[in-house]
Structures are given as structure tokens and as C-alpha cells.
Scaffold this active site. Sequence first.
Site, short mmCIF file in Angstrom:
data_model
loop_
_atom_site.label_atom_id
_atom_site.label_comp_id
_atom_site.label_asym_id
_atom_site.label_seq_id
_atom_site.Cartn_x
_atom_site.Cartn_y
_atom_site.Cartn_z
N LYS A 154 -33.48 14.27 6.30
CA LYS A 154 -33.52 15.65 6.80
C LYS A 154 -32.07 16.10 6.98
O LYS A 154 -31.43 15.85 8.01
CB LYS A 154 -34.30 15.68 8.12
CG LYS A 154 -34.84 17.05 8.48
CD LYS A 154 -35.90 16.92 9.55
CE LYS A 154 -36.17 18.24 10.24
NZ LYS A 154 -36.75 19.27 9.39
N1 PMP Z 1 -41.09 19.47 4.81
C1 PMP Z 1 -39.96 20.10 5.19
C2 PMP Z 1 -39.06 20.67 4.14
C3 PMP Z 1 -39.67 20.22 6.55
O1 PMP Z 1 -38.56 20.86 6.96
C4 PMP Z 1 -40.56 19.70 7.51
C5 PMP Z 1 -40.28 19.85 8.98
N2 PMP Z 1 -39.46 18.82 9.44
C6 PMP Z 1 -41.71 19.03 7.06
C7 PMP Z 1 -41.94 18.93 5.70
C8 PMP Z 1 -42.67 18.42 8.02
O2 PMP Z 1 -42.06 17.32 8.64
P1 PMP Z 1 -42.48 16.82 10.09
O3 PMP Z 1 -43.94 16.72 10.09
O4 PMP Z 1 -41.81 15.50 10.20
O5 PMP Z 1 -42.00 17.84 11.06
#
Ligand code: PMP
Length: 304
Positions: A154
Site C-alpha cells: 500500500k
Molecule cells: N484496493 C485498494 C486499491 C485499496 O486502496 C483498498 C483499501 N485499502 C482495498 C483494495 C481494500 O483493502 P482493505 O480491505 O485492506 O482496506
Amino acid sequence: MMYYNENTIIYFNGEFVKAKDAHIDLYSQSLHYGYSVFEGIRSYPINGGTKIFKAKEHYDRLRYSASVMKMPFTHTTEELTELTYETLRRNNFTDAYIRPIVVCSANMSLTKGIESHLAIEAWEWTNGYLANKMRVKTSSFRRPNPSGFYMEAKVSGHYVNSILACQEAKDNGYDEALLLDNQGFVAEGPGANVFYEKGGVLFTPAKGNILPGITRATVMELCDELNIPVKETRFTPDDMRGADCGFYCGTAAEVVELASLDDVPFRLQWENSLGSLIQRAYKAKVMEQDFNSKQDLNTNLAVA
Ligand code: PMP
């Protein structure tokens, strides 16, 4: 949206300080090149206190993101979790969104970070900026080529792509974008993973071109508990348009209904879909409440 006021406390670089007094260097490598890593985490009000949902998974991912980006970052998951609870406590927050970010020091070269600084920001959750039912449009912007990025990390720089897609959708009168991978298969939303239902089965893109979310993993755990078949696979917007239901999922969005894709509505009433069942089960899980799945599932199958 006000993220902080003059009293808000954040953790920054070894101490708790007022958000208004904390600054990063204008010569920061993070600012110039998008070279920072972050998380989005939720805490929920539980039993008169607060509980961070899946803190370990989020902080393991933050450490993974920092490590693949070769940032100097030595905090353990336990330390990060402790610091987060302390940030919530100092602000008196229980129902909150938490945004830890690792930024690097002044450095204009295109080499790994010299020094990193950790900030843990949090604000009270209002949900006000999320739609509860989204009209989605396939984006003209594709997700980055996975051979050019660590898709499972991320990293701030990845979100330039998300901003382009989300704004394009909004400029065209939609609530949200759906991005394809560089081969034209469905990947994800700008900040959420995607599922659709067809014939009693849930489908979601396989790992490789997506940020495989912690919420996506939770949805799959719930599917396992509720005996809902789920397939991680490749599919196109054509496969998804007009399916039984669709939903996005992510830490902030939780589980959110898609009303339509490219103006084609989903077939089932949301209340009768597997998406709705997962939405209710997810809410119960984060709130640590029992979910009467049998009763709920039978009701669902009777009307679907
Ligand atoms: N895809 C992207 C591009 C994101 O930014 C997020 C949010 N973090 C997610 C998927 C979902 O991830 P999570 O469930 O870990 O928040």
C-alpha cells in the site's frame, strides 16, 4: 471534511504532539515521488471501549509495504498496535478511522529512503463521505502493470491512478470507478475490492493485479463460515454486468452495494442477495456480535 482541529493529538516521530504542530519536510522524498507507505484501519466502539479491527493484519501489511520499498522501518506490529491504542485514548476516540503513514526524509535522489518518520493520525468515523449504494462505471484508466509495482503493498504513489479513475467516474455522473487490469480483466475499485454474485456463487478477481484487501480476506472467511461458494478468478465487465448482485469491500467502505455497472442494474433486490448477507455478517463481525447465519441464510435462500 475536517480531519483534525486544534486539540487533535497524533503520534509523530517518537512522541505524541498536536496535529497542527506536526510538519514534514518540503524536501521529503515522499512528497516528491509518492514514496510513502500507509494503512487505513478502523476501530469500533465495543463494550464501552474501543477495538481495532484486524490490527495485526494491517500492521503486518504496513511493515511489508515499507520492507519491499526498502524504507528503514523497525517498529514491530505489537508496538504499532500499542501506539495506535494510545493515539485513540489521547483523543478519546472509540469509533474511528486510523491512518498510519511512513514518510521519508529530505532526499531528491531516486534511491531508497535514508530515514523514515511514522505518523499515526486518527479521526472520528462519520461515514458521511461514503455512498451506501453505488453506480459504478468501468474506467478508461487501468490498474498499473504488476511487473512495475508491488501490487500487494500500500504505497502512496499507487493512488495517483486511483484519483484519476475516481474523478473520471464522478465527472461523468457516477459514484465510483471500476478499474481493469492491463489485460482488460476486472481488477478493483480505486480504494476497494470487488465481488459479484451469479447463480449462488461469489466471484472476485484473483491476486496479482489488485491490492488483496484485509476486508476481502474477511469476506472470504465469512463465505467459508456461511457455506457460500466463492471463486477467485479472471472475469470481464461483460461477465459482471447484469449479474445477481455486486459489491465493493474495504476497511472504510466495509461492504457496500453496487446499484449498477455501466448503467446496467444488478438483478436481485439487494436484501435478497448474498452481498446483503455478507454485509450483515461483516457488520456483526467487526462489532463482535453473534450473527444468526442459519436463520439469515434460510431467509435469503427462500427469497432469492
Ligand atoms: N484496493 C485498494 C486499491 C485499496 O486502496 C483498498 C483499501 N485499502 C482495498 C483494495 C481494500 O483493502 P482493505 O480491505 O485492506 O482496506
